[in-house]
Design an enzyme around this catalytic site. Structure first.
Site, PDB file in Angstrom:
ATOM      1  N   SER A   1      -2.155  10.278   2.728  1.00 53.29           N
ATOM      2  CA  SER A   1      -1.057  11.095   3.255  1.00 53.29           C
ATOM      3  C   SER A   1      -0.523  12.057   2.206  1.00 53.29           C
ATOM      4  O   SER A   1      -0.693  11.856   1.003  1.00 53.29           O
ATOM      5  CB  SER A   1       0.083  10.197   3.736  1.00 53.29           C
ATOM      6  OG  SER A   1      -0.394   9.207   4.619  1.00 53.29           O
TER       7      SER A   1
HETATM    8  N1  SAH Z   1      -1.503   4.986   3.502  1.00 52.76           N
HETATM    9  C1  SAH Z   1      -2.858   5.404   3.217  1.00 52.76           C
HETATM   10  C2  SAH Z   1      -3.371   6.468   4.139  1.00 52.76           C
HETATM   11  C3  SAH Z   1      -3.433   6.039   5.542  1.00 52.76           C
HETATM   12  S1  SAH Z   1      -4.533   6.906   6.609  1.00 52.76           S
HETATM   13  C4  SAH Z   1      -3.014   5.828   1.772  1.00 52.76           C
HETATM   14  O1  SAH Z   1      -2.041   5.759   1.019  1.00 52.76           O
HETATM   15  O2  SAH Z   1      -4.128   6.204   1.390  1.00 52.76           O
HETATM   16  C5  SAH Z   1      -4.416   5.745   7.931  1.00 52.76           C
HETATM   17  C6  SAH Z   1      -5.264   4.527   7.757  1.00 52.76           C
HETATM   18  O3  SAH Z   1      -5.026   3.665   8.843  1.00 52.76           O
HETATM   19  C7  SAH Z   1      -6.762   4.821   7.768  1.00 52.76           C
HETATM   20  O4  SAH Z   1      -7.326   4.370   6.578  1.00 52.76           O
HETATM   21  C8  SAH Z   1      -7.273   4.043   8.975  1.00 52.76           C
HETATM   22  O5  SAH Z   1      -8.561   3.464   8.761  1.00 52.76           O
HETATM   23  C9  SAH Z   1      -6.214   2.964   9.122  1.00 52.76           C
HETATM   24  N2  SAH Z   1      -6.107   2.377  10.446  1.00 52.76           N
HETATM   25  C10 SAH Z   1      -6.262   2.960  11.662  1.00 52.76           C
HETATM   26  N3  SAH Z   1      -6.048   2.075  12.642  1.00 52.76           N
HETATM   27  C11 SAH Z   1      -5.751   0.890  12.044  1.00 52.76           C
HETATM   28  C12 SAH Z   1      -5.443  -0.420  12.541  1.00 52.76           C
HETATM   29  N4  SAH Z   1      -5.390  -0.694  13.841  1.00 52.76           N
HETATM   30  N5  SAH Z   1      -5.188  -1.400  11.631  1.00 52.76           N
HETATM   31  C13 SAH Z   1      -5.227  -1.144  10.294  1.00 52.76           C
HETATM   32  N6  SAH Z   1      -5.522   0.061   9.771  1.00 52.76           N
HETATM   33  C14 SAH Z   1      -5.781   1.069  10.634  1.00 52.76           C
END
Ligand code: SAH
Length: 225
Positions: free
Chosen positions: A75
């Site tokens: 993000s």
């Molecule tokens: N906070 C992260 C970026 C998040 S991007 C950082 O600091 O890098 C959102 C993430 O959510 C992605 O990696 C995606 O794979 C994950 N995601 C999507 N659906 C999800 C779910 N149901 N449970 C856990 N993770 C999930």
């Protein structure tokens, strides 16, 4: 040397300066107060460059999102700061992050809370995040690979929950794992439609109130069943 030249600013200071400027702009538009100094200190502590792939490392200190593989993104730092700030964590807090991705936001949370529980759906990303956090010696983060929509019942309830992916509704299991007085921050909306970062708060009487914070753009919180 020009008068007043003070040398190149370290990249982390440039990033924090841009985050503060964006927070001030959002503050003028929405009345939001400035970010807590502890949150800015946490962003100064965590080396963002360690969490991004080599191909984009020269942009690690930009105040923007970056690709981290598997179609996912780390993000934008201002949004990380805002989401973490919204949780109003005490130093002894236990916090849950759903969508750990690169592990960067979990590492920022670890600077502000006692224990972080982080869940990532993509095995490749979860493994990479674990390796990065191990290399940096950040040991207060429990990382699990799986669907974060069910939360982490064995470790619940939490003093704060942050969901780093967009959902049409807040998953009920996550609200159920929120302590009285605690906040849950989540982008609410569809993948390519409008999304609003929303903060839910559980009151002492158990009721839950939602509060819209800011328009955002996140990857979707995926459903596995
Ligand atoms: N906070 C992260 C970026 C998040 S991007 C950082 O600091 O890098 C959102 C993430 O959510 C992605 O990696 C995606 O794979 C994950 N995601 C999507 N659906 C999800 C779910 N149901 N449970 C856990 N993770 C999930």
């Amino acid at each position: 040397m020009a008068a007043g030249w003070r040398g190149a600013e370290p990249p982390v200071e440039r990033m924090v300066g841009e985050i503060e400027a964006e927070a001030a702009l959002v503050g003028r538009l929405t009345g939001r107060r400035p970010l807590r100094p502890a949150v800015l200190a946490a962003l100064r502590t965590v080396p963002r460059e360690a969490f991004v792939p080599e191909a984009v490392r020269d942009r690690a200190w930009d105040n923007g999102p970056l690709p981290i593989g598997q179609g996912q993104t780390i993000s934008q730092p201002y949004i990380v700061a805002l989401m973490v700030d919204l949780l109003e964590l005490a130093p002894d807090a236990r916090v849950l992050e759903v969508g750990a991705g690169s592990g960067y936001q979990a590492a920022v949370l670890a600077q502000l809370a006692r224990e972080v529980y982080a869940i990532e759906l993509e095995p490749v990303l979860a493994e990479r995040a674990r390796a990065t956090l191990d290399r940096l010696g950040i040991s207060s983060i429990h990382l699990r690979c799986g669907d974060g929509r069910v939360g982490w019942p064995e470790a619940a309830p939490f003093d704060g929950i942050v969901v780093s992916a967009a959902a049409e509704d807040v998953p009920p299991a996550l609200l159920a794992q929120l302590k009285p007085g605690a906040h849950l921050a989540i982008p609410i909306g569809t993948f390519d439609g409008p999304q609003v970062l929303t903060r839910y708060t559980r009151a002492a009487d158990g009721s839950v109130q939602g509060e819209p914070i800011l328009d955002v753009a996140f990857v979707p919180l995926r459903k596995t069943r």
